[in-house]
Write a protein that holds these residues in place. Structure first.
Motif, short mmCIF file in Angstrom:
data_model
loop_
_atom_site.label_atom_id
_atom_site.label_comp_id
_atom_site.label_asym_id
_atom_site.label_seq_id
_atom_site.Cartn_x
_atom_site.Cartn_y
_atom_site.Cartn_z
N ALA A 23 22.60 38.05 -9.14
CA ALA A 23 21.60 37.71 -8.29
C ALA A 23 20.09 37.76 -9.36
N ILE A 24 19.17 37.21 -8.11
CA ILE A 24 18.02 37.13 -9.76
C ILE A 24 16.65 37.46 -8.63
N GLU A 25 15.99 38.11 -8.78
CA GLU A 25 14.92 38.05 -7.72
C GLU A 25 13.41 38.07 -9.02
N LEU A 26 12.67 37.47 -8.33
CA LEU A 26 11.45 37.41 -9.29
C LEU A 26 9.81 37.76 -8.86
N VAL A 27 9.50 38.35 -8.38
CA VAL A 27 8.04 38.69 -8.06
C VAL A 27 7.22 39.13 -9.47
N GLY A 28 6.15 38.25 -8.91
CA GLY A 28 4.68 38.04 -10.70
C GLY A 28 5.36 37.10 -11.24
N LYS A 29 5.60 38.21 -12.68
CA LYS A 29 6.25 37.99 -13.73
C LYS A 29 7.27 38.98 -13.96
N ARG A 30 7.49 39.77 -12.94
CA ARG A 30 8.91 40.28 -13.49
C ARG A 30 10.05 40.11 -11.95
N LEU A 31 10.84 38.96 -13.18
CA LEU A 31 12.22 39.14 -12.83
C LEU A 31 13.57 40.02 -13.29
N TYR A 32 13.80 39.90 -11.62
CA TYR A 32 14.82 41.39 -12.15
C TYR A 32 16.31 40.35 -11.69
N ALA A 33 17.25 41.15 -12.69
CA ALA A 33 18.71 40.41 -12.51
C ALA A 33 19.53 41.67 -12.23
N VAL A 34 21.18 41.14 -11.99
CA VAL A 34 22.09 42.35 -11.63
C VAL A 34 23.68 41.44 -12.55
N SER A 35 23.74 42.71 -12.79
CA SER A 35 24.95 42.88 -13.99
C SER A 35 25.99 43.48 -13.04
N GLY A 36 27.27 43.57 -12.50
CA GLY A 36 27.87 44.75 -11.33
C GLY A 36 26.93 46.07 -11.50
N ASN A 37 26.73 47.13 -11.88
CA ASN A 37 26.22 48.87 -11.59
C ASN A 37 25.03 48.26 -11.87
N ASN A 38 24.53 47.32 -12.29
CA ASN A 38 23.28 47.48 -13.27
C ASN A 38 22.43 46.86 -12.99
N TYR A 41 19.08 44.34 -14.23
CA TYR A 41 18.01 45.05 -15.61
C TYR A 41 16.34 44.11 -14.84
N LEU A 42 15.65 44.51 -16.04
CA LEU A 42 14.17 43.71 -15.56
C LEU A 42 13.51 43.16 -17.15
N SER A 43 12.85 41.48 -17.42
CA SER A 43 12.80 41.12 -17.66
C SER A 43 11.30 40.43 -17.92
N THR A 44 10.21 41.04 -18.83
CA THR A 44 8.47 40.26 -17.83
C THR A 44 8.31 38.98 -19.17
N ASN A 45 9.41 38.47 -19.85
CA ASN A 45 9.33 37.46 -20.10
C ASN A 45 10.11 35.77 -19.94
N GLY A 46 10.21 35.40 -19.08
CA GLY A 46 10.57 34.86 -18.14
C GLY A 46 12.31 34.85 -18.79
N ALA A 47 12.97 35.60 -18.92
CA ALA A 47 14.37 35.80 -18.81
C ALA A 47 15.00 36.10 -20.48
N ALA A 48 13.82 35.63 -21.54
CA ALA A 48 14.11 36.12 -22.79
C ALA A 48 14.59 37.53 -23.41
N SER A 49 14.06 38.35 -23.09
CA SER A 49 15.18 39.83 -23.14
C SER A 49 14.61 40.45 -21.65
N TRP A 50 16.00 41.32 -22.00
CA TRP A 50 16.40 42.02 -20.54
C TRP A 50 15.94 43.51 -21.30
N ALA A 51 16.08 44.54 -19.78
CA ALA A 51 15.52 45.94 -19.85
C ALA A 51 16.30 46.63 -19.19
N THR A 52 17.81 47.81 -19.12
CA THR A 52 18.34 48.47 -18.36
C THR A 52 17.11 49.13 -17.43
N LEU A 53 17.11 48.46 -16.05
CA LEU A 53 16.38 49.20 -15.04
C LEU A 53 16.65 50.09 -14.40
#
Length: 268
Positions: free
Chosen positions: A203-218, A220-232
Motif C-alpha cells: 500500500a502507498i499513500e502520499l501527502v505533500g512530499k511524504r510518501l508512505y508505504a507498507v511492507s508487512g508489519n512495517n 516506511y517513509l520516503s521524502t524523495n519520491g521513493a528513491a530511498s526509504w526510512a522505517t517509520l
C-alpha cells in the motif's frame, strides 16, 4: 467485484475479524459489529469507513456512527481533504442510481451531489488529488482518469495497479503499486517507470512530499519520491491499510485502527 487489488483484499480481510451482522437499520455501533468494510479514509481530522451498509464515522473501537439513513454500498471512497468522493451501489429504497457513478460531498457525507457516470460505473478503487482522479471500473477492470475532479473521464486501459498515490504538484503525476513495486508516471499512466526497491510493498499513500508505504508489519517513509526509504514504525500485526491527512496518519493493523498525530512518530 471485477478486478481486485491488494489493498482492497486486505481491507476486506478485516471483515473476517470484524463480525458479520446486518446493520441496515442501525445508526450507531461498535467497530466489531460492522461487516464488509471496503475503505478507511482520513478526511481532515475525521475518520470515515466505507461499508456495505453505508458511510460511517469512526470515533473509537466501541463507537462508529452512520452518517445518513439514505445509504449506499460505498465501494470506492476518496478525499482531497476538502471534499469526499464516493462510488458504489444504491441501498434499499435509495434515491441513487445503479451504479451510483461518482458522487461528491462537501459536508462530510451528510449530502451527496452527482458528479458524473450516473448509472454507468462502479469504482472499487478510487483516488483523488487536487484536480486528478483515478478509478478502477469494477465491471471492465479498466483504469479511468479524470483531470477535472471527475467531471469527465478517459480510459487508460486495463488496470494493473493495486494502489495509486497522486502527486498534486503536477497534473498526471502519480505513483502506482504493481506486484510489490512502485512505478512513477508523469502522464496519468500512459507510461510508467519502475523505482526499484528490495522491499515488496502492499500500500502507498502520499501527502505533500511524504510518501508512505507498507511492507508487512512495517511502515516506511520516503521524502524523495521513493528513491530511498526510512522505517517509520513497526507493528505487531500486518498492516492492511493506511490513510493520511496533513494532521493525522492512520494505520489498520490486524483488528486495530491506530492513529498518529505526530507524523508517525507514535501511534495509539
Amino acid at each position: 467485484m471485477g478486478k481486485s487489488n491488494s489493498v482492497m483484499c486486505k481491507l476486506l480481510s478485516l471483515t473476517v475479524i470484524f463480525s458479520f451482522i446486518n446493520l441496515q437499520s442501525a445508526t450507531a455501533a461498535s467497530l466489531g459489529e460492522l461487516s464488509h468494510i471496503h475503505n478507511i479514509r482520513v478526511h481532515q481530522n475525521k475518520i470515515f469507513l466505507g461499508t456495505h451498509e453505508g458511510l460511517y464515522q469512526y470515533f473509537s473501537p466501541t463507537k462508529v456512527v452512520k452518517i445518513k439513513p439514505d445509504s449506499f454500498d460505498v465501494m470506492g471512497l476518496a478525499t482531497n481533504q476538502s471534499t469526499l468522493f464516493a462510488s458504489g451501489h444504491p441501498g434499499v429504497n435509495s434515491k441513487f442510481a445503479q451504479p451510483v457513478g461518482v458522487l461528491s460531498s462537501a459536508d462530510n457525507g451528510v449530502t451527496w451531489k452527482q458528479v458524473s457516470l450516473k448509472g454507468e460505473v462502479d469504482f472499487h478503487m478510487l483516488e483523488v488529488g487536487k484536480t486528478d482522479m483515478y478509478g478502477v471500473d469494477s465491471g471492465k477492470g479498466d483504469l479511468m482518469y479524470s483531470a477535472n475532479l471527475g467531471k469527465s473521464w478517459s480510459n487508460q486501459g486495463v488496470n494493473t495497479y493495486g494502489d495509486i498515490a497522486i502527486d498534486s504538484s503536477k497534473a498526471g503525476l502519480a505513483f502506482g503499486l504493481k506486484k510489490g513495486q512502485i512505478y512513477k508516471s508523469t502522464d496519468a499512466f500512459k507510461s510508467e517507470k519502475v523505482i526499484k526497491s528490495k522491499l515488496a510493498f502492499s500500500a502507498i499513500e502520499l501527502v505533500g512530499k511524504r510518501l508512505y508505504a507498507v511492507s508487512g508489519n512495517n511502515l516506511y517513509l520516503s521524502t524523495n519520491g521513493a528513491a530511498s526509504w526510512a522505517t517509520l514504525s513497526t507493528f505487531d500485526k500486518s498492516i492492511g491499510a493506511i490513510s493520511t491527512s496533513e494532521s493525522m496518519l492512520l494505520v489498520a493493523a490486524g483488528d486495530k485502527i491506530l492513529i498518529s498525530k505526530d507524523l508517525g512518530k507514535s501511534f495509539k
